[in-house]
Design a protein around this motif. Structure first.
Motif, PDB file in Angstrom:
ATOM      1  N   CYS A  34       0.812  -1.225   0.000  1.00 24.22           N
ATOM      2  CA  CYS A  34       0.000   0.000   0.000  1.00 24.22           C
ATOM      3  C   CYS A  34       0.839   1.267   0.000  1.00 24.22           C
ATOM      4  CB  CYS A  34      -0.947   0.009   1.201  1.00 24.22           C
ATOM      5  SG  CYS A  34      -0.116   0.077   2.795  1.00 24.22           S
ATOM      6  N   GLY A  35       2.142   1.182   0.295  1.00 27.00           N
ATOM      7  CA  GLY A  35       2.996   2.356   0.279  1.00 27.00           C
ATOM      8  C   GLY A  35       2.985   3.172   1.560  1.00 27.00           C
ATOM      9  N   GLU A  36       2.292   2.693   2.586  1.00 28.09           N
ATOM     10  CA  GLU A  36       2.250   3.404   3.866  1.00 28.09           C
ATOM     11  C   GLU A  36       3.522   3.110   4.662  1.00 28.09           C
ATOM     12  OE1 GLU A  36      -0.187   5.402   5.427  1.00 28.09           O
ATOM     13  OE2 GLU A  36      -1.043   5.514   3.424  1.00 28.09           O
ATOM     14  N   PRO A  37       3.955   4.032   5.523  1.00 24.37           N
ATOM     15  CA  PRO A  37       5.122   3.744   6.362  1.00 24.37           C
ATOM     16  C   PRO A  37       4.783   2.707   7.425  1.00 24.37           C
ATOM     17  CG  PRO A  37       4.201   5.890   6.886  1.00 24.37           C
ATOM     18  CD  PRO A  37       3.472   5.393   5.675  1.00 24.37           C
ATOM     19  N   LYS A  38       5.741   1.796   7.687  1.00 23.98           N
ATOM     20  CA  LYS A  38       5.556   0.747   8.689  1.00 23.98           C
ATOM     21  C   LYS A  38       6.909   0.365   9.252  1.00 23.98           C
ATOM     22  CE  LYS A  38       6.053  -3.451   5.988  1.00 23.98           C
ATOM     23  NZ  LYS A  38       6.981  -4.118   6.883  1.00 23.98           N
ATOM     24  N   GLU A  39       6.905  -0.343  10.384  1.00 22.96           N
ATOM     25  CA  GLU A  39       8.148  -0.846  10.947  1.00 22.96           C
ATOM     26  C   GLU A  39       8.599  -2.067  10.145  1.00 22.96           C
ATOM     27  OE1 GLU A  39       8.660  -1.086  15.265  1.00 22.96           O
ATOM     28  OE2 GLU A  39       6.599  -0.326  15.370  1.00 22.96           O
ATOM     29  N   PRO A  40       9.909  -2.241   9.944  1.00 28.68           N
ATOM     30  CA  PRO A  40      10.378  -3.403   9.198  1.00 28.68           C
ATOM     31  C   PRO A  40      10.122  -4.701   9.960  1.00 28.68           C
ATOM     32  CG  PRO A  40      12.222  -2.160  10.055  1.00 28.68           C
ATOM     33  CD  PRO A  40      11.006  -1.361  10.329  1.00 28.68           C
ATOM     34  N   HIS A  41       9.856  -5.766   9.245  1.00 30.78           N
ATOM     35  CA  HIS A  41       9.589  -7.104   9.789  1.00 30.78           C
ATOM     36  C   HIS A  41       8.337  -7.117  10.661  1.00 30.78           C
ATOM     37  CE1 HIS A  41      13.501  -8.226   8.262  1.00 30.78           C
ATOM     38  NE2 HIS A  41      14.019  -7.220   8.919  1.00 30.78           N
ATOM     39  N   ARG A  42       7.378  -6.247  10.354  1.00 30.82           N
ATOM     40  CA  ARG A  42       6.099  -6.207  11.063  1.00 30.82           C
ATOM     41  C   ARG A  42       4.979  -6.192  10.034  1.00 30.82           C
ATOM     42  NH1 ARG A  42       9.550  -6.555  14.337  1.00 30.82           N
ATOM     43  NH2 ARG A  42       9.741  -5.558  16.362  1.00 30.82           N
ATOM     44  N   VAL A  43       3.805  -6.641  10.452  1.00 29.76           N
ATOM     45  CA  VAL A  43       2.630  -6.588   9.591  1.00 29.76           C
ATOM     46  C   VAL A  43       2.241  -5.132   9.405  1.00 29.76           C
ATOM     47  CG1 VAL A  43       0.212  -7.255   9.383  1.00 29.76           C
ATOM     48  CG2 VAL A  43       1.841  -8.844  10.370  1.00 29.76           C
ATOM     49  N   CYS A  44       1.885  -4.754   8.200  1.00 29.36           N
ATOM     50  CA  CYS A  44       1.412  -3.395   7.942  1.00 29.36           C
ATOM     51  C   CYS A  44       0.046  -3.229   8.602  1.00 29.36           C
ATOM     52  CB  CYS A  44       1.304  -3.139   6.440  1.00 29.36           C
ATOM     53  SG  CYS A  44       0.656  -1.499   6.039  1.00 29.36           S
ATOM     54  N   GLY A  48      -2.653  -4.792   6.340  1.00 28.22           N
ATOM     55  CA  GLY A  48      -2.651  -6.132   6.906  1.00 28.22           C
ATOM     56  C   GLY A  48      -1.764  -7.124   6.181  1.00 28.22           C
ATOM     57  N   TYR A  49      -0.907  -6.661   5.277  1.00 31.49           N
ATOM     58  CA  TYR A  49      -0.053  -7.562   4.506  1.00 31.49           C
ATOM     59  C   TYR A  49       1.334  -7.659   5.119  1.00 31.49           C
ATOM     60  CZ  TYR A  49      -3.120  -8.372   0.539  1.00 31.49           C
ATOM     61  OH  TYR A  49      -4.131  -8.807  -0.266  1.00 31.49           O
ATOM     62  N   TYR A  50       1.943  -8.840   4.986  1.00 32.51           N
ATOM     63  CA  TYR A  50       3.339  -9.051   5.361  1.00 32.51           C
ATOM     64  C   TYR A  50       3.908 -10.118   4.441  1.00 32.51           C
ATOM     65  CZ  TYR A  50       7.543 -10.242   7.916  1.00 32.51           C
ATOM     66  OH  TYR A  50       8.849 -10.466   8.260  1.00 32.51           O
ATOM     67  N   GLY A  51       4.993  -9.801   3.769  1.00 30.44           N
ATOM     68  CA  GLY A  51       5.640 -10.768   2.878  1.00 30.44           C
ATOM     69  C   GLY A  51       4.779 -11.159   1.695  1.00 30.44           C
ATOM     70  N   GLY A  52       3.943 -10.258   1.216  1.00 27.20           N
ATOM     71  CA  GLY A  52       3.099 -10.537   0.068  1.00 27.20           C
ATOM     72  C   GLY A  52       1.848 -11.330   0.386  1.00 27.20           C
ATOM     73  N   LYS A  53       1.605 -11.621   1.659  1.00 28.55           N
ATOM     74  CA  LYS A  53       0.416 -12.379   2.054  1.00 28.55           C
ATOM     75  C   LYS A  53      -0.408 -11.545   3.019  1.00 28.55           C
ATOM     76  CE  LYS A  53       3.065 -16.642   1.918  1.00 28.55           C
ATOM     77  NZ  LYS A  53       3.666 -17.682   2.734  1.00 28.55           N
ATOM     78  N   GLN A  54      -1.722 -11.696   2.945  1.00 28.17           N
ATOM     79  CA  GLN A  54      -2.585 -10.981   3.856  1.00 28.17           C
ATOM     80  C   GLN A  54      -2.643 -11.744   5.180  1.00 28.17           C
ATOM     81  OE1 GLN A  54      -6.482 -10.018   2.479  1.00 28.17           O
ATOM     82  NE2 GLN A  54      -6.777  -8.525   4.116  1.00 28.17           N
ATOM     83  N   ILE A  55      -2.221 -11.095   6.240  1.00 34.93           N
ATOM     84  CA  ILE A  55      -2.141 -11.713   7.565  1.00 34.93           C
ATOM     85  C   ILE A  55      -3.318 -11.258   8.426  1.00 34.93           C
ATOM     86  CG2 ILE A  55      -0.712 -12.018   9.607  1.00 34.93           C
ATOM     87  CD1 ILE A  55       0.515 -13.186   7.055  1.00 34.93           C
ATOM     88  N   LEU A  56      -3.670  -9.987   8.367  1.00 40.03           N
ATOM     89  CA  LEU A  56      -4.743  -9.421   9.175  1.00 40.03           C
ATOM     90  C   LEU A  56      -5.886  -8.974   8.307  1.00 40.03           C
ATOM     91  CD1 LEU A  56      -2.750  -7.114  11.626  1.00 40.03           C
ATOM     92  CD2 LEU A  56      -3.730  -9.332  12.119  1.00 40.03           C
ATOM     93  N   GLU A  57      -7.089  -9.141   8.806  1.00 38.68           N
ATOM     94  CA  GLU A  57      -8.265  -8.570   8.140  1.00 38.68           C
ATOM     95  C   GLU A  57      -8.475  -7.178   8.712  1.00 38.68           C
ATOM     96  OE1 GLU A  57     -10.455  -9.651   5.815  1.00 38.68           O
ATOM     97  OE2 GLU A  57      -9.338 -11.495   5.454  1.00 38.68           O
ATOM     98  N   ILE A  58      -8.324  -6.163   7.891  1.00 39.57           N
ATOM     99  CA  ILE A  58      -8.482  -4.782   8.317  1.00 39.57           C
ATOM    100  C   ILE A  58      -9.869  -4.315   7.882  1.00 39.57           C
ATOM    101  CG2 ILE A  58      -7.583  -2.443   8.187  1.00 39.57           C
ATOM    102  CD1 ILE A  58      -5.657  -4.389   9.490  1.00 39.57           C
ATOM    103  N   GLY A  59     -10.680  -3.945   8.867  1.00 38.57           N
ATOM    104  CA  GLY A  59     -12.028  -3.455   8.573  1.00 38.57           C
ATOM    105  C   GLY A  59     -11.998  -2.021   8.076  1.00 38.57           C
ATOM    106  N   GLU A  60     -12.880  -1.706   7.169  1.00 44.91           N
ATOM    107  CA  GLU A  60     -12.938  -0.355   6.605  1.00 44.91           C
ATOM    108  C   GLU A  60     -13.648   0.577   7.542  1.00 44.91           C
ATOM    109  OE1 GLU A  60     -11.348   0.631   3.857  1.00 44.91           O
ATOM    110  OE2 GLU A  60     -10.562  -1.393   3.778  1.00 44.91           O
TER     111      GLU A  60
END
Length: 60
Positions: A34-44, A48-60
């Motif tokens: 998504c291009g948002e700033p995040k900490e390295p080695h953490r889920v955005c 909700g993505y990490y390593g090209g996979k969706q890990i968390l479901e983020i509600g709108e």
């Protein structure tokens, strides 16, 4: 054990203690999804993505 010959002043002791204080530098990387700033080695937390996979479901 050695004893001090004179009392250390408040400014001298505070100056000595202040040398060890450093503000914590937070490393920031950019989420490739998504291009948002995040900490390295953490889920955005924005998408909700990490390593090209969706890990968390983020509600709108």
């Amino acid at each position: 054990m050695a004893e001090p010959k004179q009392k250390s002043s408040r400014s001298r002791s505070h100056h000595r203690r202040a040398k060890n204080y450093r503000p914590i530098k937070v490393t920031v990387s950019v989420c490739p999804n998504c291009g948002e700033p995040k900490e390295p080695h953490r889920v955005c937390l924005h998408c909700g993505y990490y390593g090209g996979k969706q890990i968390l479901e983020i509600g709108e």
